[in-house]
Write a protein that holds these residues in place. Structure first.
Motif, PDB file in Angstrom:
ATOM      1  N   PRO A  12       0.816  -1.209   0.000  1.00  0.00           N
ATOM      2  CA  PRO A  12       0.000   0.000   0.000  1.00  0.00           C
ATOM      3  C   PRO A  12       0.854   1.265   0.000  1.00  0.00           C
ATOM      4  N   GLY A  13       0.238   2.368  -0.407  1.00  0.00           N
ATOM      5  CA  GLY A  13       0.929   3.646  -0.425  1.00  0.00           C
ATOM      6  C   GLY A  13       0.995   4.299   0.951  1.00  0.00           C
ATOM      7  N   PHE A  14       1.361   5.569   0.958  1.00  0.00           N
ATOM      8  CA  PHE A  14       1.544   6.310   2.200  1.00  0.00           C
ATOM      9  C   PHE A  14       0.346   6.155   3.138  1.00  0.00           C
ATOM     10  N   TRP A  15       0.662   6.100   4.431  1.00  0.00           N
ATOM     11  CA  TRP A  15      -0.310   6.127   5.530  1.00  0.00           C
ATOM     12  C   TRP A  15      -1.064   4.810   5.747  1.00  0.00           C
ATOM     13  N   LEU A  16      -0.841   3.819   4.912  1.00  0.00           N
ATOM     14  CA  LEU A  16      -1.672   2.618   4.924  1.00  0.00           C
ATOM     15  C   LEU A  16      -0.890   1.373   5.324  1.00  0.00           C
ATOM     16  N   GLY A  17      -1.627   0.403   5.875  1.00  0.00           N
ATOM     17  CA  GLY A  17      -1.063  -0.903   6.180  1.00  0.00           C
ATOM     18  C   GLY A  17      -1.696  -1.969   5.316  1.00  0.00           C
ATOM     19  N   GLU A  18      -1.411  -3.216   5.632  1.00  0.00           N
ATOM     20  CA  GLU A  18      -1.912  -4.338   4.832  1.00  0.00           C
ATOM     21  C   GLU A  18      -3.427  -4.357   4.757  1.00  0.00           C
ATOM     22  N   TRP A  19      -4.089  -3.794   5.774  1.00  0.00           N
ATOM     23  CA  TRP A  19      -5.548  -3.771   5.809  1.00  0.00           C
ATOM     24  C   TRP A  19      -6.149  -3.096   4.573  1.00  0.00           C
ATOM     25  N   ALA A  20      -5.407  -2.190   3.957  1.00  0.00           N
ATOM     26  CA  ALA A  20      -5.926  -1.454   2.812  1.00  0.00           C
ATOM     27  C   ALA A  20      -6.225  -2.367   1.618  1.00  0.00           C
ATOM     28  N   TRP A  21      -5.566  -3.524   1.555  1.00  0.00           N
ATOM     29  CA  TRP A  21      -5.721  -4.448   0.430  1.00  0.00           C
ATOM     30  C   TRP A  21      -6.717  -5.568   0.737  1.00  0.00           C
ATOM     31  N   GLU A  22      -7.454  -5.473   1.826  1.00  0.00           N
ATOM     32  CA  GLU A  22      -8.238  -6.608   2.307  1.00  0.00           C
ATOM     33  C   GLU A  22      -9.146  -7.218   1.241  1.00  0.00           C
ATOM     34  N   GLU A  23      -9.944  -6.403   0.557  1.00  0.00           N
ATOM     35  CA  GLU A  23     -10.884  -6.941  -0.433  1.00  0.00           C
ATOM     36  C   GLU A  23     -10.159  -7.540  -1.626  1.00  0.00           C
ATOM     37  N   VAL A  24      -9.126  -6.855  -2.098  1.00  0.00           N
ATOM     38  CA  VAL A  24      -8.359  -7.360  -3.243  1.00  0.00           C
ATOM     39  C   VAL A  24      -7.660  -8.657  -2.870  1.00  0.00           C
ATOM     40  N   ALA A  25      -7.053  -8.701  -1.687  1.00  0.00           N
ATOM     41  CA  ALA A  25      -6.341  -9.900  -1.239  1.00  0.00           C
ATOM     42  C   ALA A  25      -7.301 -11.078  -1.104  1.00  0.00           C
ATOM     43  N   ARG A  26      -8.487 -10.826  -0.574  1.00  0.00           N
ATOM     44  CA  ARG A  26      -9.468 -11.902  -0.417  1.00  0.00           C
ATOM     45  C   ARG A  26      -9.879 -12.471  -1.773  1.00  0.00           C
ATOM     46  N   SER A  27     -10.076 -11.592  -2.741  1.00  0.00           N
ATOM     47  CA  SER A  27     -10.455 -12.047  -4.077  1.00  0.00           C
ATOM     48  C   SER A  27      -9.351 -12.880  -4.719  1.00  0.00           C
ATOM     49  N   LEU A  28      -8.118 -12.419  -4.623  1.00  0.00           N
ATOM     50  CA  LEU A  28      -7.001 -13.141  -5.233  1.00  0.00           C
ATOM     51  C   LEU A  28      -6.730 -14.459  -4.521  1.00  0.00           C
ATOM     52  N   SER A  29      -6.821 -14.450  -3.198  1.00  0.00           N
ATOM     53  CA  SER A  29      -6.631 -15.694  -2.441  1.00  0.00           C
ATOM     54  C   SER A  29      -7.694 -16.714  -2.825  1.00  0.00           C
ATOM     55  N   GLY A  30      -8.915 -16.230  -3.054  1.00  0.00           N
ATOM     56  CA  GLY A  30      -9.999 -17.113  -3.451  1.00  0.00           C
ATOM     57  C   GLY A  30      -9.772 -17.758  -4.798  1.00  0.00           C
ATOM     58  N   GLN A  31      -8.918 -17.137  -5.612  1.00  0.00           N
ATOM     59  CA  GLN A  31      -8.575 -17.706  -6.913  1.00  0.00           C
ATOM     60  C   GLN A  31      -7.353 -18.619  -6.835  1.00  0.00           C
ATOM     61  N   GLY A  32      -6.806 -18.778  -5.628  1.00  0.00           N
ATOM     62  CA  GLY A  32      -5.708 -19.718  -5.441  1.00  0.00           C
ATOM     63  C   GLY A  32      -4.325 -19.118  -5.442  1.00  0.00           C
ATOM     64  N   TYR A  33      -4.220 -17.798  -5.551  1.00  0.00           N
ATOM     65  CA  TYR A  33      -2.899 -17.165  -5.543  1.00  0.00           C
ATOM     66  C   TYR A  33      -2.349 -17.061  -4.127  1.00  0.00           C
ATOM     67  N   ALA A  34      -1.048 -17.130  -4.018  1.00  0.00           N
ATOM     68  CA  ALA A  34      -0.383 -16.897  -2.736  1.00  0.00           C
ATOM     69  C   ALA A  34      -0.232 -15.390  -2.576  1.00  0.00           C
ATOM     70  N   VAL A  35      -1.001 -14.803  -1.689  1.00  0.00           N
ATOM     71  CA  VAL A  35      -1.062 -13.348  -1.561  1.00  0.00           C
ATOM     72  C   VAL A  35      -0.373 -12.901  -0.281  1.00  0.00           C
ATOM     73  N   SER A  36       0.489 -11.898  -0.414  1.00  0.00           N
ATOM     74  CA  SER A  36       1.150 -11.291   0.740  1.00  0.00           C
ATOM     75  C   SER A  36       0.866  -9.801   0.703  1.00  0.00           C
ATOM     76  N   ALA A  37       0.023  -9.313   1.622  1.00  0.00           N
ATOM     77  CA  ALA A  37      -0.232  -7.876   1.762  1.00  0.00           C
ATOM     78  C   ALA A  37       0.644  -7.365   2.898  1.00  0.00           C
ATOM     79  N   LEU A  38       1.338  -6.262   2.660  1.00  0.00           N
ATOM     80  CA  LEU A  38       2.371  -5.815   3.588  1.00  0.00           C
ATOM     81  C   LEU A  38       1.976  -4.561   4.359  1.00  0.00           C
TER      82      LEU A  38
END
Length: 237
Positions: A12-38
């Motif tokens: 994520p960009g300035f001011w943000l943590g891994e939580w900012a990617w929650e919806e995107v990460a959930r969608s990609l994980s659901g497709q079987g990708y190994a997702v690391s949000a930082l």
């Protein structure tokens, strides 16, 4: 290329943590990708070292998150995360098979977000206010805006002011996709060719694709499914 052999690292960009990617990460994980949000160094809510964290510290965290055993690694960096993201592909280009610049662009050698910035931290309210809600914050709901303001943390000052030193031309061969959200790709290209500001490094990249995703500056909230689909398409190439 099967999804389970592909890692997607979301930064994520300035001011943000891994939580900012929650919806995107959930969608990609659901497709079987190994997702690391930082959550990068300096971005924890109670980080005692926030004021001294550097772009290199953040780049090191991204490098540590990239899995050398994965068959394919996609690095997605949003906004100000382009600063450490550029350091990563300069220092370890072999670790990144494709980089996605989400409403941002790679840094140029010797550049800084704001070389004159002298405060210990940069706060959200120092850069954005309600007058920008219809521009950069376009398409965000009142609830999303409230969450943003509530959860945003100060950005380390050295990340804003420290010029990046880049030495390896191999970074220009890392396949890259620029996701253009706040203004269209035609304008991205035009400004880049004119050498404007943060876009001036783009013409040096030799495997570059532009994609339009019209919305505000935070598409992981305003267009999460579309952004996830775009990232999955890159990962599957």
């Amino acid at each position: 290329m099967t999804a389970e052999k592909t890692q997607i690292v979301l930064v994520p960009g300035f001011w943000l943590g891994e939580w900012a990617w929650e919806e995107v990460a959930r969608s990609l994980s659901g497709q079987g990708y190994a997702v690391s949000a930082l959550t990068l160094p300096g971005r924890g809510h109670d980080d005692p070292n926030r004021a001294v964290v550097t772009p290199q510290d953040q780049a090191d965290a991204i490098i540590a998150a990239l899995d050398p055993s994965a068959h394919r690694r996609v690095l997605a960096v949003h906004s100000g995360a382009a600063i450490p993201g550029t350091l990563v592909i300069d220092q370890r280009p072999e670790l990144v098979d494709h980089v996605v610049w989400v409403d941002t662009a790679p840094s140029a050698d010797g550049s800084a977000m704001d070389p004159d910035f002298s405060s210990e931290v940069l706060r959200l309210e120092d850069r954005y206010d309600d007058e920008l809600a219809e521009g950069s914050m376009r398409d965000l709901t009142d609830e999303q805006l409230a969450t943003f303001r509530e959860r945003a943390v100060p950005e380390p000052g050295p990340v804003v002011s420290t010029p990046v030193s880049l030495t390896d031309d191999a970074r220009h061969d890392v396949p890259s996709t620029v996701v253009c959200t706040t203004f269209p790709s035609a304008e991205f290209r035009s400004y880049a060719e004119q050498g404007v500001g943060f876009l001036k490094a783009l013409p040096d990249y030799r495997a570059l694709t532009y994609v339009d995703l019209p919305t505000g500056h935070w598409p992981m909230w305003s267009r999460p499914e579309e952004l996830a689909s775009l990232l999955a398409g890159v990962a599957a190439d």
